[in-house]
Design a protein around this motif. Structure first.
Motif, PDB file in Angstrom:
ATOM      1  N   GLU A  56      -5.213   8.138 -25.663  1.00 28.52           N
ATOM      2  CA  GLU A  56      -4.673   9.309 -25.408  1.00 28.52           C
ATOM      3  C   GLU A  56      -3.279   9.376 -25.592  1.00 28.52           C
ATOM      4  OE1 GLU A  56      -6.120  10.558 -21.613  1.00 28.52           O
ATOM      5  OE2 GLU A  56      -7.901  11.277 -22.470  1.00 28.52           O
ATOM      6  N   ALA A  57      -2.966  10.023 -25.295  1.00 30.62           N
ATOM      7  CA  ALA A  57      -0.650  10.254 -26.013  1.00 30.62           C
ATOM      8  C   ALA A  57      -0.068   9.706 -24.721  1.00 30.62           C
ATOM      9  CB  ALA A  57      -0.218  11.361 -26.170  1.00 30.62           C
ATOM     10  N   ALA A  58       0.521   8.407 -24.748  1.00 35.17           N
ATOM     11  CA  ALA A  58       0.732   7.798 -23.877  1.00 35.17           C
ATOM     12  C   ALA A  58       2.779   7.044 -24.687  1.00 35.17           C
ATOM     13  CB  ALA A  58       0.909   7.137 -23.972  1.00 35.17           C
ATOM     14  N   LEU A  59       3.744   7.436 -23.798  1.00 28.27           N
ATOM     15  CA  LEU A  59       5.341   6.841 -23.858  1.00 28.27           C
ATOM     16  C   LEU A  59       5.724   6.232 -22.586  1.00 28.27           C
ATOM     17  CD1 LEU A  59       7.357  10.593 -24.793  1.00 28.27           C
ATOM     18  CD2 LEU A  59       4.389   9.952 -24.074  1.00 28.27           C
ATOM     19  N   ILE A  60       6.941   5.836 -22.729  1.00 30.58           N
ATOM     20  CA  ILE A  60       7.682   5.597 -21.822  1.00 30.58           C
ATOM     21  C   ILE A  60       8.854   6.284 -21.339  1.00 30.58           C
ATOM     22  CG2 ILE A  60       9.311   3.611 -20.599  1.00 30.58           C
ATOM     23  CD1 ILE A  60       6.583   1.971 -20.797  1.00 30.58           C
ATOM     24  N   VAL A  61       9.821   6.600 -20.999  1.00 32.42           N
ATOM     25  CA  VAL A  61      10.798   7.435 -21.505  1.00 32.42           C
ATOM     26  C   VAL A  61      11.675   6.929 -20.660  1.00 32.42           C
ATOM     27  CG1 VAL A  61      12.084   9.846 -20.925  1.00 32.42           C
ATOM     28  CG2 VAL A  61       9.570   9.670 -21.819  1.00 32.42           C
ATOM     29  N   ASP A  62      13.229   7.060 -21.069  1.00 32.63           N
ATOM     30  CA  ASP A  62      14.568   6.462 -20.053  1.00 32.63           C
ATOM     31  C   ASP A  62      14.670   7.011 -20.066  1.00 32.63           C
ATOM     32  OD1 ASP A  62      16.455   7.591 -21.889  1.00 32.63           O
ATOM     33  OD2 ASP A  62      16.797   5.759 -22.686  1.00 32.63           O
ATOM     34  N   ALA A  63      16.340   6.946 -18.583  1.00 28.87           N
ATOM     35  CA  ALA A  63      16.301   8.239 -18.437  1.00 28.87           C
ATOM     36  C   ALA A  63      17.631   9.934 -18.895  1.00 28.87           C
ATOM     37  CB  ALA A  63      17.780   7.782 -17.116  1.00 28.87           C
TER      38      ALA A  63
END
Length: 402
Positions: A56-63
């Motif tokens: 599935e779609a997954a992501l890491i995002v910063d501030a």
């Protein structure tokens, strides 16, 4: 050195040692903070490798809402590394997940692909993994919600459609009981009761067939199927109906073609198309069943010269319980499920159904299925044939003996 001087030296030495210890402690604290900041500014070890394993779609995002790393499927929703997270709904979810120890979940819409693609309904879960980074999981639930809505509509429509014949059977049974002393009335009511019971049986059978096609994950009776066998079975099933209606069935086209599938399901689907064509054809007309090989597909076309279907209704004829001519369907006992069964049966075989129709000129339904090579040992059939299957007879007048 007198005692006063000794005490002063000791005091100065104590202050110096205290300052030295404080400085060491401060430097250690600064080093720890700096190390923590540096650690927070880098992705955890193995994070990218873990994301690549997600289906599935997954992501890491910063501030700053910048995408730092993604899974392979995240790009389908326009979530790309180095770009800002699209959509205010998703940003609001990210803000609410910061500084909390639990995950935040929200249902929102994200566009899959580029315009004019419709936004998809997704469930997004955001979890803070460091003070700077947030992990977001996105699951597309559009199809799940669509199927749930279809089931609700199916149950509602089925309940509504079953009420009519069930109510008619109840009333006719009461009428027969009331007219017990009048044999002629009893025979009339009994005949109508039999017709309603037949209609109820047909409706129940169609509902079960459609439910089976929609609920099963895979077709169970798959084998190499001769298209000639499917067409022959469908025509023979409707031969008596065609003769009674004064309609001739004409079969033509290529022979010896094969598909992979369930012969019973395919025969029922083609039979439904032929039955519809007979119902909507005038007496002394023809219904054609043609087969053609086209590249890697087999096309089975059923053509009538009936009333045709208005253009604004052509997309709706495959809906459950939809009738293009409701009055005619009531007279013939139509359930409004035949074309829906055709659509689902063909889709389950990896094919599609196409419709051409013009009012006053008739309609052509074309089933396109993936072709397979002729199996070893299969009989060799002539390439093309045209055959009149059922002789067109004048339609019997109402009450005329058969």
């Amino acid at each position: 050195m007198n005692p006063t001087q000794l005490a002063l030296v000791a005091l100065v030495a104590g202050v110096f040692v205290g300052l030295l210890i404080s400085a060491v402690a401060f430097l250690a604290w600064r080093a720890r903070v700096k190390a923590q900041e540096q650690a927070d500014g880098e992705l955890p070890a193995g994070a990218r490798e873990v994301l690549r394993a997600f289906d599935e779609a997954a992501l890491i995002v910063d501030a700053s809402f910048t995408v730092i790393a993604t899974s392979p499927t995240a790009e389908l929703f326009g979530l790309r590394e180095g770009e800002t997270v699209p959509g205010e709904e998703l940003r609001t979810l990210l803000r609410s997940s910061r500084g909390v120890s639990h995950s935040e979940t929200g249902t929102l819409r994200l566009r899959r692909g580029v315009a004019p693609a419709e936004p998809r309904l997704v469930v997004a879960r955001a979890s803070s993994i460091t003070p700077r980074f947030t992990l977001v999981l996105v699951r597309d639930i559009t199809e799940r919600e669509r199927l749930a809505a279809m089931r609700r509509d199916f149950v509602a429509n089925t309940s509504h459609e079953l009420k009519t014949p069930v109510g008619a059977v109840t009333l006719l049974a009461e009428a027969i009981e009331s007219a017990a002393d009048d044999p002629q009335q009893v025979r009339s009511f009994a005949s109508r009761l039999s017709a309603e019971a037949l209609r109820l049986g047909n409706l129940t059978s169609r509902i079960m067939s459609l439910s089976r096609l929609q609920s099963s994950d895979e077709l169970t009776e798959l084998r190499d199927v001769a298209v000639d066998e499917v067409v022959t079975s469908a025509i023979e099933t409707n031969a008596i109906t065609a003769e009674s209606a004064g309609v001739a069935l004409i079969r033509g086209g290529d022979r010896g073609l094969y598909v992979r599938g369930d012969v019973q399901v395919l025969s029922e689907a083609i039979g439904n198309l032929i039955a519809n064509a007979i119902v909507y054809s005038p007496p002394a007309s023809q219904v054609g069943v043609g087969v053609r090989a086209s590249d890697d597909t087999v096309e089975i076309a059923v053509t009538d010269r009936g009333i045709g279907i208005p253009e604004d209704e052509q997309q709706r004829v495959f809906e459950r319980f939809y009738r293009a001519d409701a009055a005619r369907s009531r007279r013939t006992g139509g359930t409004g499920l035949g074309l829906s069964i055709v659509k689902h049966a063909v889709q389950r075989h990896g094919g599609e159904v196409q419709l051409w129709s013009r009012q006053g000129h008739g309609s052509t339904f074309t089933v396109r299925l993936p072709a397979i090579p002729t199996p070893d040992g299969a009989p060799v059939a002539p390439k093309k044939t045209t055959k009149r299957i059922v002789r067109a007879l004048p339609a019997r007048a109402k009450g005329e003996p058969s």
